[in-house]
Motif scaffolding. Structure first.
Motif, mmCIF file in Angstrom:
data_model
loop_
_atom_site.group_PDB
_atom_site.id
_atom_site.type_symbol
_atom_site.label_atom_id
_atom_site.label_comp_id
_atom_site.label_asym_id
_atom_site.label_seq_id
_atom_site.Cartn_x
_atom_site.Cartn_y
_atom_site.Cartn_z
ATOM 1 N N LEU A 299 0.823 -1.208 0.000
ATOM 2 C CA LEU A 299 0.000 0.000 0.000
ATOM 3 C C LEU A 299 0.858 1.259 0.000
ATOM 4 O O LEU A 299 0.582 2.235 -0.711
ATOM 5 C CB LEU A 299 -0.910 0.014 1.229
ATOM 6 C CG LEU A 299 -2.215 -0.780 1.144
ATOM 7 C CD1 LEU A 299 -2.946 -0.707 2.477
ATOM 8 C CD2 LEU A 299 -3.094 -0.226 0.030
ATOM 9 N N LEU A 300 1.946 1.237 0.791
ATOM 10 C CA LEU A 300 2.829 2.399 0.870
ATOM 11 C C LEU A 300 3.479 2.679 -0.479
ATOM 12 O O LEU A 300 3.573 3.838 -0.909
ATOM 13 C CB LEU A 300 3.899 2.159 1.941
ATOM 14 C CG LEU A 300 4.684 3.389 2.415
ATOM 15 C CD1 LEU A 300 3.738 4.409 3.039
ATOM 16 C CD2 LEU A 300 5.752 2.981 3.419
ATOM 17 N N ARG A 301 3.925 1.610 -1.165
ATOM 18 C CA ARG A 301 4.510 1.775 -2.487
ATOM 19 C C ARG A 301 3.479 2.345 -3.470
ATOM 20 O O ARG A 301 3.821 3.169 -4.327
ATOM 21 C CB ARG A 301 5.030 0.432 -3.003
ATOM 22 C CG ARG A 301 6.306 -0.045 -2.348
ATOM 23 C CD ARG A 301 7.494 0.805 -2.710
ATOM 24 N NE ARG A 301 7.705 0.881 -4.152
ATOM 25 C CZ ARG A 301 8.687 1.553 -4.723
ATOM 26 N NH1 ARG A 301 9.554 2.222 -3.972
ATOM 27 N NH2 ARG A 301 8.824 1.580 -6.039
ATOM 28 N N TYR A 302 2.248 1.915 -3.333
ATOM 29 C CA TYR A 302 1.192 2.438 -4.197
ATOM 30 C C TYR A 302 1.044 3.947 -4.004
ATOM 31 O O TYR A 302 0.992 4.716 -4.979
ATOM 32 C CB TYR A 302 -0.135 1.734 -3.892
ATOM 33 C CG TYR A 302 -1.342 2.453 -4.447
ATOM 34 C CD1 TYR A 302 -1.660 2.363 -5.804
ATOM 35 C CD2 TYR A 302 -2.147 3.238 -3.623
ATOM 36 C CE1 TYR A 302 -2.759 3.031 -6.315
ATOM 37 C CE2 TYR A 302 -3.243 3.911 -4.134
ATOM 38 C CZ TYR A 302 -3.545 3.811 -5.472
ATOM 39 O OH TYR A 302 -4.625 4.484 -5.976
ATOM 40 N N SER B 77 1.700 13.227 3.257
ATOM 41 C CA SER B 77 2.343 12.221 4.109
ATOM 42 C C SER B 77 1.347 11.452 4.960
ATOM 43 O O SER B 77 1.735 10.561 5.725
ATOM 44 C CB SER B 77 3.378 12.900 5.024
ATOM 45 O OG SER B 77 4.426 13.476 4.262
ATOM 46 N N THR B 78 0.067 11.780 4.837
ATOM 47 C CA THR B 78 -0.973 11.123 5.636
ATOM 48 C C THR B 78 -0.979 9.600 5.492
ATOM 49 O O THR B 78 -1.085 8.874 6.501
ATOM 50 C CB THR B 78 -2.358 11.692 5.284
ATOM 51 O OG1 THR B 78 -2.346 13.106 5.471
ATOM 52 C CG2 THR B 78 -3.435 11.068 6.156
ATOM 53 N N VAL C 138 11.467 3.424 3.352
ATOM 54 C CA VAL C 138 10.835 3.194 2.040
ATOM 55 C C VAL C 138 10.157 4.471 1.547
ATOM 56 O O VAL C 138 10.314 4.871 0.393
ATOM 57 C CB VAL C 138 9.814 2.043 2.131
ATOM 58 C CG1 VAL C 138 8.979 1.961 0.851
ATOM 59 C CG2 VAL C 138 10.527 0.729 2.385
ATOM 60 N N PHE C 139 9.422 5.124 2.430
ATOM 61 C CA PHE C 139 8.665 6.314 2.041
ATOM 62 C C PHE C 139 9.592 7.473 1.671
ATOM 63 O O PHE C 139 9.447 8.086 0.615
ATOM 64 C CB PHE C 139 7.743 6.727 3.198
ATOM 65 C CG PHE C 139 6.767 7.811 2.849
ATOM 66 C CD1 PHE C 139 5.648 7.524 2.080
ATOM 67 C CD2 PHE C 139 6.951 9.111 3.290
ATOM 68 C CE1 PHE C 139 4.727 8.520 1.753
ATOM 69 C CE2 PHE C 139 6.043 10.119 2.971
ATOM 70 C CZ PHE C 139 4.931 9.816 2.193
ATOM 71 N N ASN D 177 12.114 6.930 -1.519
ATOM 72 C CA ASN D 177 11.517 6.914 -2.848
ATOM 73 C C ASN D 177 10.904 8.246 -3.258
ATOM 74 O O ASN D 177 10.617 8.447 -4.443
ATOM 75 C CB ASN D 177 10.455 5.814 -2.925
ATOM 76 C CG ASN D 177 11.070 4.430 -2.970
ATOM 77 O OD1 ASN D 177 11.551 3.976 -4.000
ATOM 78 N ND2 ASN D 177 11.084 3.756 -1.822
ATOM 79 N N LEU D 178 10.698 9.137 -2.314
ATOM 80 C CA LEU D 178 10.161 10.462 -2.653
ATOM 81 C C LEU D 178 11.306 11.471 -2.736
ATOM 82 O O LEU D 178 11.440 12.370 -1.903
ATOM 83 C CB LEU D 178 9.119 10.892 -1.622
ATOM 84 C CG LEU D 178 7.778 10.168 -1.719
ATOM 85 C CD1 LEU D 178 6.843 10.625 -0.618
ATOM 86 C CD2 LEU D 178 7.133 10.362 -3.082
ATOM 87 N N VAL D 179 12.144 11.303 -3.732
ATOM 88 C CA VAL D 179 13.295 12.181 -3.922
ATOM 89 C C VAL D 179 13.368 12.610 -5.384
ATOM 90 O O VAL D 179 12.817 11.957 -6.269
ATOM 91 C CB VAL D 179 14.619 11.480 -3.526
ATOM 92 C CG1 VAL D 179 14.675 11.218 -2.038
ATOM 93 C CG2 VAL D 179 14.809 10.182 -4.305
#
Length: 444
Positions: free
Chosen positions: A86-89, A147-148, A205-206, A209-211
């Motif tokens: 879900l986080l990757r999604y 970020s929720t 992970v979060f 990947n958000l870079v």
């Protein structure tokens, strides 16, 4: 087409036909960005609702409570994997939202639409008010609404994990690991250790990947350190690199042949350039020692010492200082962050790319930035640089006083000759004489 479009997108050819295509692209990008944002919010709300229902049922003491204590590790692993998917999604959806938001800003600039400086009503970090695509960040902060999903998944999974294990003595037993390693005594780990692992992995992970394209966790922490130590720096690294790339493209557009400058630049400024990883610690020590007068004196127009005054900075460090770090602040603090940023820059680009950035961006004379401006200032309009002209340009690097010393010129020529780079001394002195005559530099 607006000139600003040509300024920011020099490789794009503008005409009336392309304007119609851009308008279509602009409308489509705006529509997709709005749709994706709405979908992101809706899915987030659904996940929040689902966990709001599941958690009370799971931890309830009533008869409908789920009794999985016997399979707690298996259950935790399953929900952990489910949460990671879900986080990757959410990460991928968020990336697509940002890409489309940046596309909207980019197309708006190409069409000549600019809201100007009206940050009081449309702040620059909002798509509607931004004039710089890189102002819209992949990661906008831990308290931002984007970020929720991270907070929902992390908190919910921590609650489920804590309620799925035996907490009488605040520990859980790993029986399978004990049997696998033939350990008779059961291994007991504090239950909250599992919560820390879940939180750390999801955070990694979060955030990882958000870079942006050239951003990584190392750079993120360097920026945080820079803020903690109150270093005056330009931390919008992606936009700064974009502008540096435009400077290189401008040199290519002008068809300036500066190939002769590479070797001269490396020998004079950083003879170990091809060997180090952005920082030459031997050069730093040598530079520190050279601040003492005994190591850099001249006698009868001959160099008495092995070293001349130097800061010990590599080409990569000089580029870092030019692009990211403001001057007129604590020298030691500035040097430390030059080193830290240089390690990152060296990993992101090839040696050739860094040299091109350097040549296209660095200061050659007071208020003369980049090779294109330096050539125009010193020599007028030329398309190919001779070795002697390259030498003069490299010697002028970071010179804010517009002065030159004959002793320094002799020293640098001798340094090049040791590397089998032979220059015409007569032509070099003729160039200096001409520049002096034009009052562009003066001899001391």
């Amino acid at each position: 087409m607006d000139s600003k479009g040509e300024q920011y997108f020099p490789t794009y050819k503008f005409d009336e036909k392309s304007r119609d295509v851009l308008l279509k692209e602009f409308e489509e990008a705006q529509k997709i960005a709005n749709t994706q944002t709405q979908a992101y919010a809706q899915v987030t709300n659904l996940i929040l609702l689902a966990f709001a229902i599941i958690i009370p049922l799971f931890i309830s003491k009533e008869k409908y409570s789920i009794d999985i204590k016997e399979y707690s590790l298996i259950f935790v692993f399953v929900i952990f994997i489910f949460g990671a998917i879900l986080l990757r999604y959410f990460i991928e959806v968020q990336k697509q939202i940002i890409f489309n938001a940046r596309k909207v800003i980019t197309l708006r600039l190409m069409l000549g639409i600019d809201y100007g400086h009206i940050n009081l009503t449309l702040p620059n970090w909002r798509v509607e008010g931004a004039t710089n695509p890189f102002a819209i960040k992949f990661f906008a902060g831990w308290l931002n609404f984007r970020s929720t999903p991270f907070w929902i998944l992390t908190i919910a999974l921590n609650i489920l994990f804590a309620s799925s294990i035996e907490m009488k003595d605040f520990s859980f037993t790993i029986m399978y690991i004990s049997k696998f390693f033939n350990i008779n005594q059961e291994i007991k780990i504090p239950w909250y250790f599992g919560n820390c692992i879940i939180t750390f992995i999801y955070y990694y992970v979060f955030r990882k990947n958000l870079v942006d394209r050239h951003e990584n966790l190392y750079l993120i922490y360097i920026k945080k350190l820079a803020n903690i130590f109150k270093l005056k720096a330009f931390l919008d690294t992606e936009y700064i690199l974009y502008r540096a790339k435009l400077s290189v493209i401008e040199l290519q557009r002008l068809n300036i042949d500066y190939n002769s400058m590479y070797e001269i630049l490396k020998v004079i400024e950083d003879h170990n350039y091809d060997k180090h990883n952005g920082v030459d610690f031997k050069a730093l020590v040598r530079g520190a020692l050279s601040q003492f007068k005994v190591y850099r004196s001249y006698h009868n127009n001959k160099v008495k010492a092995i070293m001349v005054k130097s800061g010990g900075s590599t080409i990569t460090m000089q580029l870092t200082r030019t692009l990211f770090i403001q001057t007129r602040q604590n020298a030691l603090k500035r040097k430390i962050f030059e080193i830290l940023f240089s390690f990152w820059l060296n990993k992101q680009f090839s040696k050739k790319e860094i040299l091109d950035f350097y040549i296209a961006s660095v200061r050659f004379e007071n208020k003369v930035l980049g090779l294109a401006n330096a050539i125009k200032f010193f020599f007028g309009d030329i398309s190919k640089l001779t070795n002697e002209e390259c030498f003069v340009l490299v010697e002028r690097l970071s010179n804010v006083s517009s002065t030159f010393k004959e002793e320094r010129i002799k020293f640098l020529i001798a340094k090049l000759e040791k590397k089998n780079i032979v220059l015409n001394k007569k032509n070099i002195y003729a160039i200096y004489s001409s520049l002096e005559k034009d009052n562009k530099i003066k001899k001391i």
